[in-house]
Design an enzyme around this catalytic site. Structure first.
Site, mmCIF file in Angstrom:
data_model
loop_
_atom_site.group_PDB
_atom_site.id
_atom_site.type_symbol
_atom_site.label_atom_id
_atom_site.label_comp_id
_atom_site.label_asym_id
_atom_site.label_seq_id
_atom_site.Cartn_x
_atom_site.Cartn_y
_atom_site.Cartn_z
ATOM 1 C CB CYS A 50 -0.506 2.238 5.719
ATOM 2 S SG CYS A 50 -1.138 0.622 5.173
ATOM 3 C CB CYS A 84 -4.743 -1.208 2.087
ATOM 4 S SG CYS A 84 -3.447 -1.375 3.350
ATOM 5 C CG ASP A 118 19.312 -1.701 -14.244
ATOM 6 O OD1 ASP A 118 19.265 -2.869 -14.688
ATOM 7 O OD2 ASP A 118 19.192 -1.441 -13.038
ATOM 8 C CB CYS A 177 -0.896 -0.006 1.233
ATOM 9 S SG CYS A 177 -1.875 1.502 1.447
ATOM 10 C CB CYS A 234 -4.699 2.046 5.877
ATOM 11 S SG CYS A 234 -4.254 2.136 4.137
#
EC number: 6.3.5.13
Length: 423
Positions: free
Chosen positions: A210, A223, A349, A207, A226
């Site tokens: 949170c 989530c 990369d 999340c 939360c």
């Protein structure tokens, strides 16, 4: 003495300093093109902004501006929004994808009179460009990993959007299926939620609010720790149809751009155009005229074969592209040519190759070229894909049977292929 840069009508006279900047930028761009160094938009825009740092603000004052930003799909969606808004009047746009401030400035300088400005914006520059252009609408399509050597981690990018767009007066059109986008749009005053689905989910396990674990279902997410959850969308993609806020449905089968991702782009574009009063069926009808975008989806004849050119820059993009060339449940058909570079514009990369599910290509004849062809070959071998490596596109195409070849390439490899095959 500071020159005024307040609201003006589109195309209104510029102050002397801005006129000089525009002229210098156009001259620099023309010299760059004559020297064979590309379109000249970026270098011309850089010179113009050096001479007048407020030029983008001046060039967009008085226009109805739309900003489109995302990791994937922003060039195509920008093209679709621009086409839809032409139902209302002339549109200026950075249609070829020069999406940083210099390229945007050059595009706006080249079309001073258009009432609307539809602007593709690189994710990192969105808050700054929004402050300069004072847009009426901002479309946020998705956020996923990309250019790992120089781009911010996805949550950091979402935070940048969230802070930069807090209390924006613009209407934000946001993808309800992407938790990072939902969080990024969470402090905007006016949000229109769009459900367009999202195949790639590997950047949304935790999340953004949170840090708790997100529960991801096929068409929902929430989530466990939360109150973050998928908002109820006003617009949606339902198979081959757009579903508008009033429940009206508009068919998408007339779109010339292929695949689920482009149907999703069309729904987001229609929701964006609706902010300016363009009805959904009118927007989609206009989008049906778009057959290719900056070379993407072009079909060309080369060395006796028919090549379809497809761009894929990161794992999310490759996944959507595989849905075109190797649909799930369908028998493999036709050769696929892959090309990957790792130049500055691509990101140097290439570890992201290991995040792409190349098992989707099992059963296809796969031809490999590009600067990082050996890196890609190792990845394909691990995935159990039969492939051949070639030094150049000529040899790869000659090795394929007569007929159609799907060509998938990342950014600079795609541009090189376009030049080589005459697209």
């Amino acid at each position: 003495m500071t020159e005024p840069s307040g609201p003006a009508l589109a195309g209104a006279p510029l102050p002397a300093r801005a006129k000089v900047a525009v002229a210098a930028g156009k001259l620099t761009g023309a010299v760059s093109r004559a020297a064979g160094r590309g379109s000249g938009a970026v270098v011309g825009g850089r010179i113009a902004l050096k001479l007048d740092p407020e030029l983008l603000r001046r060039l967009t004052a008085g226009r109805a501006c739309v900003l489109i930003s995302a990791t994937n799909g922003k060039t195509t969606t920008t093209r679709l929004v621009a086409e839809a808004l032409r139902a209302k009047g002339p549109v200026a746009s950075n249609a070829l994808g020069a999406n940083m401030p210099a390229g945007i400035t050059a595009a706006m300088a080249n079309d001073r009179d258009a009432e609307f400005a539809v602007i593709e914006v690189d994710e990192k520059y969105l808050p700054g460009v929004a402050e300069q252009t004072k847009p009426r609408a901002i479309a946020l399509l998705n956020l996923s990993r990309d250019q790992l050597d120089r781009a911010a981690e996805t949550r950091m990018m979402a935070q940048k959007w969230r802070d930069g767009l807090a209390d924006t007066p613009a209407t934000v059109i946001a993808n309800a299926d992407d938790p990072l986008v939902v969080w990024a749009a969470g402090r905007a005053r006016d949000v229109v939620w769009v459900a367009v689905g999202q195949s790639w989910k590997d950047d949304a396990w935790s999340c953004p609010q949170c840090g708790g674990v997100l529960h991801l279902d096929s068409d929902d997410w929430s989530c466990g720790s939360c109150d973050m959850r998928r908002p109820r969308p006003q617009w949606a993609l339902d198979g081959d149809e757009l579903v508008a806020p009033d429940g009206a449905r508009v068919g998408l089968t007339g779109l010339k751009l292929p695949g689920r991702a482009n149907r999703a782009n069309a729904v987001s574009a229609a929701a964006t155009a609706a902010v300016f009063g363009v009805e959904a069926h009118v927007a989609i009808q206009r989008m049906e005229h778009v057959t290719a975008v900056a070379g993407r989806y072009d079909t060309v004849t080369y060395r006796g074969r028919t090549l379809r050119l497809l761009l894929a820059k990161n794992p999310a993009g490759w996944l959507e592209t595989f849905d075109l060339v190797s649909p799930r449940g369908a028998a493999p058909s036709g050769p696929v040519l892959l090309s990957v570079n790792a130049l500055s514009a691509d990101g140097t990369d290439t570890s992201w190759l290991w995040d792409v599910d190349y098992t989707r290509l099992v059963g296809h004849r796969v031809l490999v070229i590009g600067q990082r062809r050996l890196d890609l070959a190792v990845r394909l071998q691990v995935a159990g894909v039969d492939f051949q490596v070639f030094d150049d596109v000529e040899a790869a195409v000659d090795a394929a049977p007569a007929g159609a070849i799907d060509v998938i390439a990342n950014y600079t490899a795609f541009q090189q292929l376009r030049q080589k095959v005459g697209a």
